[in-house]
Structures are given as C-alpha cells and as structure tokens.
Design a protein around this motif. Sequence first.
Motif, PDB file in Angstrom:
ATOM      1  N   ASN A 125       0.803  -1.226   0.000  1.00 44.30           N
ATOM      2  CA  ASN A 125       0.000   0.000   0.000  1.00 44.30           C
ATOM      3  C   ASN A 125       0.831   1.269   0.000  1.00 44.30           C
ATOM      4  N   ASP A 126       2.062   1.184   0.459  1.00 43.86           N
ATOM      5  CA  ASP A 126       2.933   2.361   0.376  1.00 43.86           C
ATOM      6  C   ASP A 126       3.180   2.764  -1.068  1.00 43.86           C
ATOM      7  N   PHE A 127       3.217   1.774  -1.947  1.00 44.32           N
ATOM      8  CA  PHE A 127       3.611   2.053  -3.329  1.00 44.32           C
ATOM      9  C   PHE A 127       2.439   1.959  -4.311  1.00 44.32           C
ATOM     10  N   PHE A 128       1.376   1.319  -3.883  1.00 45.45           N
ATOM     11  CA  PHE A 128       0.176   1.220  -4.725  1.00 45.45           C
ATOM     12  C   PHE A 128      -0.993   1.825  -3.934  1.00 45.45           C
ATOM     13  N   PRO A 129      -0.964   3.147  -3.753  1.00 46.47           N
ATOM     14  CA  PRO A 129      -1.943   3.776  -2.853  1.00 46.47           C
ATOM     15  C   PRO A 129      -3.369   3.702  -3.384  1.00 46.47           C
ATOM     16  N   GLU A 130      -3.521   3.378  -4.654  1.00 52.28           N
ATOM     17  CA  GLU A 130      -4.859   3.355  -5.249  1.00 52.28           C
ATOM     18  C   GLU A 130      -5.632   2.094  -4.912  1.00 52.28           C
ATOM     19  N   LEU A 131      -4.989   1.134  -4.288  1.00 49.84           N
ATOM     20  CA  LEU A 131      -5.655  -0.143  -4.016  1.00 49.84           C
ATOM     21  C   LEU A 131      -6.796   0.016  -3.012  1.00 49.84           C
ATOM     22  N   ALA A 132      -7.850  -0.751  -3.217  1.00 51.90           N
ATOM     23  CA  ALA A 132      -9.003  -0.672  -2.317  1.00 51.90           C
ATOM     24  C   ALA A 132      -8.805  -1.512  -1.055  1.00 51.90           C
ATOM     25  N   TYR A 133      -7.877  -2.468  -1.131  1.00 49.45           N
ATOM     26  CA  TYR A 133      -7.655  -3.357   0.016  1.00 49.45           C
ATOM     27  C   TYR A 133      -6.272  -3.130   0.634  1.00 49.45           C
ATOM     28  N   ARG A 134      -6.207  -3.416   1.930  1.00 48.72           N
ATOM     29  CA  ARG A 134      -4.926  -3.391   2.644  1.00 48.72           C
ATOM     30  C   ARG A 134      -4.771  -4.744   3.348  1.00 48.72           C
ATOM     31  N   PRO A 135      -3.691  -5.475   3.013  1.00 45.59           N
ATOM     32  CA  PRO A 135      -3.481  -6.754   3.690  1.00 45.59           C
ATOM     33  C   PRO A 135      -3.200  -6.538   5.181  1.00 45.59           C
ATOM     34  N   VAL A 136      -3.760  -7.389   5.970  1.00 50.50           N
ATOM     35  CA  VAL A 136      -3.494  -7.350   7.415  1.00 50.50           C
ATOM     36  C   VAL A 136      -2.859  -8.689   7.792  1.00 50.50           C
ATOM     37  N   LEU A 137      -1.723  -8.630   8.480  1.00 54.13           N
ATOM     38  CA  LEU A 137      -1.005  -9.855   8.842  1.00 54.13           C
ATOM     39  C   LEU A 137      -1.647 -10.449  10.087  1.00 54.13           C
TER      40      LEU A 137
END
Lengths: 381, 381, 381, 381
Positions: free
Chosen positions: B29-41
């Motif tokens: 997400n730092d580099f693809f800010p347009e993504l609708a999802y954020r992975p959570v570990l």
Amino acid sequence: MPNQKPLNIGLIGYGFMGRTHSNGYKRVNDFFPELAYRPVLKAVCGRTAEKTQEFADQWQYESIETDWRKLIARDDIDAVDICTPNNSHAEIAIAAAEAGKMILCEKPLALNPEEGERMIAAVEKAGVANTVWYNYRRVPAVSLAKQLIDEGRLGRIFHYRANFLQDWTINEDLPQGGAALWRLDAKAAGSGVTGDLLAHCIDTAVWLNGSITDVSAMTETFVKERMHNETGKMEPVTIDDACAFLCHFGNGSLGLFESTRYARGHKALYTFEINGEHASIRWDLHDLHRLEYFDHADDSIVRGWRSVHCTDGDMPYMDKWWVPGLQIGYEHTFVHQVADFLKSVETGEPCNPTFRDAQETQQVCDAVLESARTRQWKNVG
Amino acid sequence: MPNQKPLNIGLIGYGFMGRTHSNGYKRVNDFFPELAYRPVLKAVCGRTAEKTQEFADQWQYESIETDWRKLIARDDIDAVDICTPNNSHAEIAIAAAEAGKMILCEKPLALNPEEGERMIAAVEKAGVANTVWYNYRRVPAVSLAKQLIDEGRLGRIFHYRANFLQDWTINEDLPQGGAALWRLDAKAAGSGVTGDLLAHCIDTAVWLNGSITDVSAMTETFVKERMHNETGKMEPVTIDDACAFLCHFGNGSLGLFESTRYARGHKALYTFEINGEHASIRWDLHDLHRLEYFDHADDSIVRGWRSVHCTDGDMPYMDKWWVPGLQIGYEHTFVHQVADFLKSVETGEPCNPTFRDAQETQQVCDAVLESARTRQWKNVG
Amino acid sequence: MPNQKPLNIGLIGYGFMGRTHSNGYKRVNDFFPELAYRPVLKAVCGRTAEKTQEFADQWQYESIETDWRKLIARDDIDAVDICTPNNSHAEIAIAAAEAGKMILCEKPLALNPEEGERMIAAVEKAGVANTVWYNYRRVPAVSLAKQLIDEGRLGRIFHYRANFLQDWTINEDLPQGGAALWRLDAKAAGSGVTGDLLAHCIDTAVWLNGSITDVSAMTETFVKERMHNETGKMEPVTIDDACAFLCHFGNGSLGLFESTRYARGHKALYTFEINGEHASIRWDLHDLHRLEYFDHADDSIVRGWRSVHCTDGDMPYMDKWWVPGLQIGYEHTFVHQVADFLKSVETGEPCNPTFRDAQETQQVCDAVLESARTRQWKNVG
Amino acid sequence: MPNQKPLNIGLIGYGFMGRTHSNGYKRVNDFFPELAYRPVLKAVCGRTAEKTQEFADQWQYESIETDWRKLIARDDIDAVDICTPNNSHAEIAIAAAEAGKMILCEKPLALNPEEGERMIAAVEKAGVANTVWYNYRRVPAVSLAKQLIDEGRLGRIFHYRANFLQDWTINEDLPQGGAALWRLDAKAAGSGVTGDLLAHCIDTAVWLNGSITDVSAMTETFVKERMHNETGKMEPVTIDDACAFLCHFGNGSLGLFESTRYARGHKALYTFEINGEHASIRWDLHDLHRLEYFDHADDSIVRGWRSVHCTDGDMPYMDKWWVPGLQIGYEHTFVHQVADFLKSVETGEPCNPTFRDAQETQQVCDAVLESARTRQWKNVG
C-alpha cells in the motif's frame, strides 16, 4: 629463415575458406619465424578458369588448374588443401592420398561416417600428413581453455553447453544452392546447421571434454521451399535449419547443444560453457579474444566471473603477435593451424584434428541426424 | 486510502517464501496507494510455536497457529497463503477452498498433475480467488517482454531457450531433508530442479510463448547419496540434480530448457531468450532490471542488442517506484503480485497465474520427468 | 523485538527523498530484528496541508504539520529528518539541534561551508545524534569496496575517477524552479550538478580514498535560459549543468571527477574506479549489485576483471536480505542507513557521515565552484 | 592486379611499429585488390646490422641499411617509413622530404610543435605525400563513429571523454631507456603518456569533434627514480607517468582526458565517449570490433545502449574482410592506413592525418604539458 624449405600448396576451391587458408599460408612465416617450412602458393584449382585466375592474381598463386585431378597429379604439389563443398571431400581426399600428397581438408570431414572411414583408410595407408580445419581449436582463448582443463583446474565436469546461432536465412526470398549458397542444399552440404555449425561445437566439445556417448536430437526446417539457383524453380528445402540435442559424455557430464540460422540478432554467435567442480569456463566467438573464468577457490567476497583478455604473451599463440591489450581476430586461427601443421611436417607428429580425430564429430553428427529422424536416443558410433 | 478495506492474511509456513510474501503484504500500500484493500497480517502458522512466534514478532503478525487446520477454520482469515513444502500444497489448498478462503499458493502448484486437478476443482467449486506465486512474471523486464510480444514486435517465433543454473549443492557433504533442505528430498519436494527451478522457466515460457506440446528430457543425480537430516544416515538421493529438455511449442517454435544445481559460478542464474522473425529478447535474473532487445528494423550500421535499463515510469510497475536509473530488486516481484491480487479481489477478475494456469506447468514438468525416465519423447497433458 | 523502543520521527519535506526515507523507517525492523529501536512515523511536515495529508495517509504517518517550527517544538518527536531543498537545511537543522532533536539531514549538508560550520557547531553543542543521507556508502558493493581498501588489498592508490551522468535536462523546454524542479534553481539548490551529483561522488571518494587537497574545475551551463515555474517567465539559468574537475588526494593519488545532466543515454550513471598497486575496483550505480574487482596476484593466464555479484551473506548487509543471486536495489541503501543510525543511537557511536564528516564534501564542492569561477587551482578548506 | 605498380618502401626502425607497418604492406593487396600500387619491401634500416638483417629475413625485406641517410639517398626507395624514437622524427622526415621521398611517420609527429612546423614546411615545400600513423582512426568502429557524427546523428555535442589506461610500469624495478624502453626516457620520447597515449586520444577527438581551444592539465610521476639501461645507474624519471586534462572544444562541448601507465587491470584500454543531443557513442580498444550507440529516438520502452558488432560489409573497411560476426583485430588498422595511403598516391588526394593535420595534436600536447607545469589554463596553438 632464409633457408626455410618450401612446402608447395595446391588449393582446391577458392571460396570463403580458400581466402582464409591462403591468408594463413602467406602470413605464417612472418609471425612464426622459427618454422622450418615456408608454404608456397603453387596452384589454385577451380571450375571456371577466369574466376580462378582472378583469385590467383589477387592472392599471388603461381598457377591455376580447372580440374582437381590434374592438380593432384602435379609433381610440384606437396600438400592439397580441400575447400570444396562437402560432397566432394571424400573423392578428392582419397585421390590425393593415393597420389601421396599431404592433405588439409575443410570441415566437416565428409558427408557421413562411411565416407570418413574410407578417407581415414586412404591417408593412413598412404602415410600422408593430414588435418581437418576445425579452426576454432586455435583461438587462443579456446586453446587456453584446453590448457586449463588439462591442468585439472575444473575438476570433475558436470555440464557442457554450446550453441552456434546465426540469423542469415530468415528471409524467405533467399535462394538455395549454387556458389555461396551450397550450404542450403543437402546434396552439396550433406546437412544444414548440423554439419556446418554444430560440427564446430562438437569438435571443440570432444577435444575439451572427451567422447559423447548418446544423443537425443530434434531438427526443424522453418522455410519449407526456396527457389533453387540451379533449377530456377521453387524446390523443397532439404537441410535442417535448426538442430538441438541433449547428450551424455563419457566422463558422466551432461551436454546441451543447439544451432540455428534463425536466431535473430546473432551473426555468428558460437558459445560454449563448461561447469566443473572447482571452476567454470565460457567463451563466445563474438568476442573471441576473451575467456570467462570462474574459480571457486577465490575469496568468497571477491569471487566472480573473470573476463580474461587473452592478449598476453604467456597465453597460447599470443607471444607471436602484438602486446597485451591488442587483440587478434578470426583469421588468425587459420594462421595458427598452418603453423602447427608445418611443425607437424617437421617433427612427424600428427596435427590435430587428424582425419581420424575428426571422424568422431562425423559420428556424433550422424547420430544426431538419425536421432532427429527417429525421435529416439541414439548411441554414437 | 484511510478507508482501505482490510484483507486478513493467514500465512502457513514461514521459511524463505514466508519472508518474501510477508514483505509483499507490508509494502504494497505504500507504493500502490490506489488499491481498495490493505493486507493485514492476521496470523502465521508453523509447527513449532516458539519459532513461529519469533517470526510473528519480527514481521508483526497479530497471532500464531501451530495447526494449519485451525488457521483455516478461523473466521478472521480472508486469504490463506501456502508456503509449506510442495507435498502439503494440495491438502491445505483443498481444505482452504472448502472453508471459502482465497488462496495464494507457492509454486509449484502440486506434486503432480493429479493433485493439481483436485486443487483446481476445489477452488473452482468454491469460487474462491486463487493464484500461484510464479513471481518472475512480475519482474518489470519480464512483464515488458510479455508486452513486446503481445504487441507483435517479434513476429513469428522460432526459438525459445531458458535455463536456471545454481551451484549450491556441489558439496557432497551438504545433507538432504529437513528445514531449509527439504528441496533435496523428493518426498517433500516431488522432484529436484524440475519442480523447483524449471517450473519457473516453464511458467514464463508458456506465458510468453504459448503451450508446449511434447518434450524429450534427461535428468541426472550427480551425488548419489547424502546424509539425511531426519534419519541421520546416508540415504540415496531421490531428486534430479539436473534436468534438460528439448521441446516443441504449439506455435511451431523450438524450445531448449536446462536446470541444474551443479553449474559452478552461477548463484541463481535464470535466463531466457526468444528469437523472433523481426526481433529478439533476452533476460537474466542476475541483472533482472535489464532487458536485452534486438530489433532487425534498426539501420544496419547501428543495429545491435540494446541493453534496456528497466527503470522508467512507462515500463510495467515502474511508475510505482523511484526515478529512471534507480533499480529495484528481487523482492519487488512479490509486492507486484500482491498488488495484482488485491486488484483482482476488487474487480473479480482472475489474478494470473491461477491454479488452472499453473496446472500447465505441472503437466509439462510431469511429461519432462516421464520422458527422462523412459528416454522417450512425451506429449504434454 | 516486541519490546523495541520507539524512536519518533518527524519528517520535513515529502518529495522524492521523503519517500525513500519513509520506506527506510518502515522496512528496517523487518530485516534488522536485532535493533533496539523501532522508528515510529509520528509526523510529516509540508507547506500544503492537503498534499501533506495525502502523503501521511499513504505512508501512515500519524499526524501532519505545515510549519516545521511546530514540528520541532513537539515533545513527541525524537528525530527530525530534513528533506527540504538545500537552502533551508541550515536553518532547520540549527533549530532542531537547539530543540535537542536528533537530526538526519539530506545531502548536501548545506549551501556552503559557512552554513555547514554553523550546523556542526549547533549539533555538537547540543550533543545530538546527527547524520547526512549520503546513501551510496551503504550500497553493499560500495561498503565492500571500503572493506577491501581497509584490508589493504589495493596497496598504494594511484588513481580515483568518478562520474555521475544524467540526461534529463537536455530538453530546452523543461522549466526551472518549483516543486520537483527546484534542483534547477540555484537559489534553492545552491548549485547544479556540483551539489546534487558530484557531492555524492566526492563523499564516496573521501570515504574510500581520504582527503582531497586541491582542485582545478570547469563548469558549463548549456541552456542559458529556461522558463521559471514561479515567475512564469524566461529567466537565466543560474546552475551549473555540467562540472568536471582534476584533483590531488592527500595520499598522492590523482582524481578525476565529472558530472552532467547532458549525457544522452545515462539515466543516473554513477560510477567510480580506483586503481591501486595490487588491485583495482570499479562500481556502477546502474548495476549497483555488482562490484568489479581486478587482482594482480591472480595467475597471469586467468587474470581478469571479476564481476562480483554482491548478494551473498558474507557481504556487507546482505545477510539481512535474500539468498545468493537475488539482488536488492536502490531503496535498500536507505534502510541500511536507518539501521546504522538506530544502532548508533543504541551505542552512542556516531553514524557516518556525521555533519562534520559531510562538511568535507561541502568544502570540496566550494573549492570546485570557486576554481571554475576563477579558472585557478584551489586548495580545499 | 598483375600489373599493379610497385611502391618501394624503405623502413627506418624495426621495433614494434616496424612489425605492424610491415604487416600492413604485405597484407594490403590481398584484401584491397583494386589498388593500383603494390608496396615492395625494398629496405629496412637499423643501427645494428645483424639484428636488422634478422628482421629483414623474417619479413622478407630485400636489403638492409645501417645509416638512415643512405636509405634516403637510394634511388630505389619511393616512400620512407619512420618508426624510430620520437626525437629523430624531425631530422629524418626533413631529410627525406628534401630527397623527394613520400613519408609515413609514426606518431607523435615530433617532440614539439616547433619541430612539427619545420616538418610540415619540408613536406609541403617538397610536395611529397605524407601521413602520420594515428592508426586508431581506421578501426572500423571508429571510422563508423566518424560517419555517424558527420551524418548529424548526434546533433549538438555536449561532452567528449577519453582515456588511455595501462599498467605496465607499476613495477619499480622496470628500468628506463634503451631498446624497448625508450618510451620511459623523456630525451628519446619527448614526454611520457602525453605523447605516447594521450596523443592518440587527442587525434581521434580532434578528428571526431573538432578543435580543442584551451586546457587545464595535471601530470604526475609516481616512481621518481629508475635504473637507466644506458648508464646502468638509478636516474631521475623524466617522463609523465600519468596526465589528465580538462578542455573546451571549439564547438562548445566539454572534454575530459586521462592517461596513465598505473591503472592496474588495464593493458591498453583506450576508450572514448561522445554525448550528443540526440545520440551518444562509446568505444573501447579492448573490444575494438564493437561500437556502443544510444539513440534517443528509439521507442522509450525499448531504448538502450546498442552494442554494434562491427563486422558487416556495410561498415567501414569491413567489405574487405570476412563475414558478419567474424572480427578483425588491432593489426588491421595499419592495413587500412596503407590502403588509404596507396589510394591517395593514386589520386593525389592527401591521406589523413597529414603532417599538418597531426600538428594540431602536437599543439594540444604542448599546451597540456605547459598547463601542467604552470598550473594554469592554456590556450592551444
């Protein structure tokens, strides 16, 4: 040097190879002054008198012939150099041997192993000096590779891979047959890239890594029909445009070979790489004055492939030429082979590869073509 | 961005691939800010609680599991990432699919095509998003190669050659099996270099050049016995140390593939070259940020292989990173695959290679191993 | 690891360098788990609230400021990271030091040596940790070069040459000033390529080869006028487009440096080469994961430049990343500098280059610009 | 061809250059059959009769002389080739011109511009054909560079950089003076690397990029004393071991030149690079058969440095040699210069570089040495 003994050369065929060999004969004593013999360009033989004379004038041959049998019959010829298309090697070589001439034969030795056997029998019966022009053995970097292997620097060998890639027949409008294009006609050439290009790769491989025992090959003809220069008509293409094969060597290593005239971007890219237990080597004809070398014994933090610029006087043949950093080229391989041949005449030792040596490549090529035809693994020989 | 939707990741296996994937999730997400999802570990699963916890602490996973069935059963897991040895892929993936989880599975997909079929059936029946981590597709230079081919710049393809060369198992004292060495144990890995390394080469090849129809292969095991870490005894080595094969592609081009862990001097040299009628391409993992390109349409006097430094914003993925001239590395391929997977979750489009896509590589590997066993050409599939 | 101490970062400026540093802070603990500190992205400061918030959202900064003085005044900030144009480094750094903050300052340290002196005085008086982001020191291959030199492998040094070549300002229509283009405006940047690019070359050189004593330089401005983004008018270009200089090092070796933004074909080609009595080294930012090494002690027949693929665990920083053969990239240099800074905070040792270290580069740049102006050799410092 | 006119050569000096020139004379008609003249190796002149005779025997010179004045006086000599140390060029050339001989003079033309002026005056007064052996102009890749520049492919030139790096004098035990080592003795050589190596770089630069207007240089002598072969005693070293300079060209571009014999790892590395508005070129003597070319007009996604293998028939001189992919080497540059000289004799056109052309390099070298002595910028001429 003023009292070098003449060695009278009779050249048959004056195409591309006729030029490279003639250059070898003319250059050799300038750079190898210790030789006891000096080649004399006594006669060149071709089918067309006018063109043959033109070549003789340019290269300063003393005389011409238009019938190779007459050339062989001449008393003033010591050595016959065969530069004709592959389908005449056997006949000429056997006749020359019977006439007691030394023979320098272009590669591949013959159209097939059977021809090769008869040629070997002829030269061995006649006891005449003989050699086959697998010139790449005498690229200094390749000779150096041989030396490094013989010194045991690589240890056990695991892998050998080689390819010879060209791109000059991609154009469908290129005709086949005749003059400079006999290499595209199986009747004259015996095969396509297998005998023309892979034969080089195989010769070097067998020299460096020993015998090949069995092969699995595939061939392909990408352009199925081409206009034939001799008939003026579209004719089926009878050669292999590309050939690749897997193999085992007698020493347990694996081999991978490929050749094609459809590799866009490669003019005459002959490369090989050998991976040993302790060290690896690779070489590339497009930069023939370099040898890449990797030595696992180097300190790990400064370990890497070394690019060795083969121009120093302690490298094979390089004491004969210029100074470190100044490269030689393609044509010098022929000068080296002439030098080694002249030395062999002086000492009576064979000049490798002899006809017998070259027969091994013939057998591998034969197994390769047979494997491709049958889609089976084939043993060599 | 503040309102990205979470996508909860459950990672199974925390070895080398566990690290590369975790990094992908954390960086994306730092580099693809347009993504609708954020992975959570959300959770990481391993057999040893202590080591698993250590990994979780380092990479900031919220929790751990020591039984993958428990991980799959958790409601707070959206996607399961399978990084275990190859022999457990099928069982875990099928269970995860049945639990309705999205699945990201390490390559190779399975031990054999039969397992692969069952995995495909499971994910397709469940309708869950699935992808296989053939990460090299997403090296910018490799993605660019795909683009150039799809644009028709190469024309008819004649040749495809690839190899993946390593040298880390030459030492006979290296044991097999267990922890980091399960790749040397056929029970865990299914095969040796074929599934581990050639699978990468095949996946890229099929993606770039289409289906492979038939193969002729050879394999070799150079070191016949190694101490097994689990038994503490010398045991026969059951994997292929080296594998090479010839093949035909459906488009009529010829293929040549080789992989080994006995190529002294090569750490992880994955290269491929494609020769087309109009242009050729080659690439090398050791300099993954470059693509070599040859265009026959160039003026002949300035025609040559171009070394394209793939760091400009108009090249695949490179608008996300730095500025021209500044290279990215190996790990970024995983970031790219995570990004593409997240986009596919958003759009509902598949993220290539899906399980079904990856099955083709499985079938080629199977034909290769079978061909080597039988010394026969084998059809694929 | 769960109990790492937080180190609260306040970032001023969120341009290109703001991204590289932020990435460093976020990545470091994943790969350097032994560190006692964990950076926390507490606040980012920019002049435009909206854009600053956008950056904060993307990179997950906890808060924003639009006045750097407010940022410095905050109690919850431990370290200030200065990523603003060069003409504000001194003011911010001095204020931050006075506020007792640790400081990480982008290069070059200052507009000129006088500013540099004041900055040094400030941090030394305050006793705060300080470092300058000359990130190329921490390319593994460059750190390895330092190690090889320190081990004495090169012997007496004869030559040092470096250049930094770009081509992005050849287009005359490119405007100057503002946002991403402040580097073309001498008021903001202090100088052109000298402070922007040569400063990197000089920093590395001084680190590897010791002090530079005197210089003879030339500068050039190829495009004399460009539209200024802030005035909207054509204005004289005040920076140096190109700069080259000769120099002597204190150790008796000769130096040659060049930088330009008009070298067509080079995106960001920073190279250096060092020739010593026993060995030589060269490096190239376009392939930053390789170090070329020549060792005269090698056997002469296999002596050549070695291309060392710097991806093994025994090379600087590389035990933290992947496995041999898998390269890292540009951004990792910042992760390494963050790691070293955090260690220095833990141990109390300085993190090179400190402000005082970086001042030497400032002095060389000053002498270079003065030499170019006066067409005289100038002593440094 | 049978009726080529003889051109009788008298060679003075039979060292390294004597060999390269002799080879040129002997090879030229084999490869340039269209020439109207054929060089005849009439006489070679050296101080020691025995060694001179040995050389004559090896290279097949018809006669020898031990006094160059006698050689010049002979009626059967058409052209005098001067291969003696630099300090005798002027005297011999002027005498030869007065005797009405054509002159081929080794580089550098003279010890200094004053000598050069007198030599020019002599040949122009006598109206004799004259040329200087700056052989690197006739490397096919370098001639191709000239062609590309003349075609305008580079556009406005911004930068020219060249270096000539060797490492053969690092060993302090190497003596100076005498036979092969006169290059280390300023009395015989005039200067060190400046006249020996930089002269080549300057000649090429002026040919490709036009006049140099002013220079700032530094020189260094790393080893201060060496045993002198003629005195048998340690003597101060009087030559420059290394020399570097900055310069401006008349066309507004910047130049950077360096030469040394202390660059460990480089045997004879002569490289140059030219950066133009539209395209850039670079070349390297260690791989002299390649030209690197960058064309900004290429599609951005496939833009990169092209490595042009200069072996095709449409490249300068290459129609004379072999087939694409097969490289020539160092010695061929001399064959080319002989060919061009013979053509110039036929047509009456000058053969570049004439004495007058070569004087420009003399003037730059003089300014370079003067600048280094005075630590001032110096104008050329």
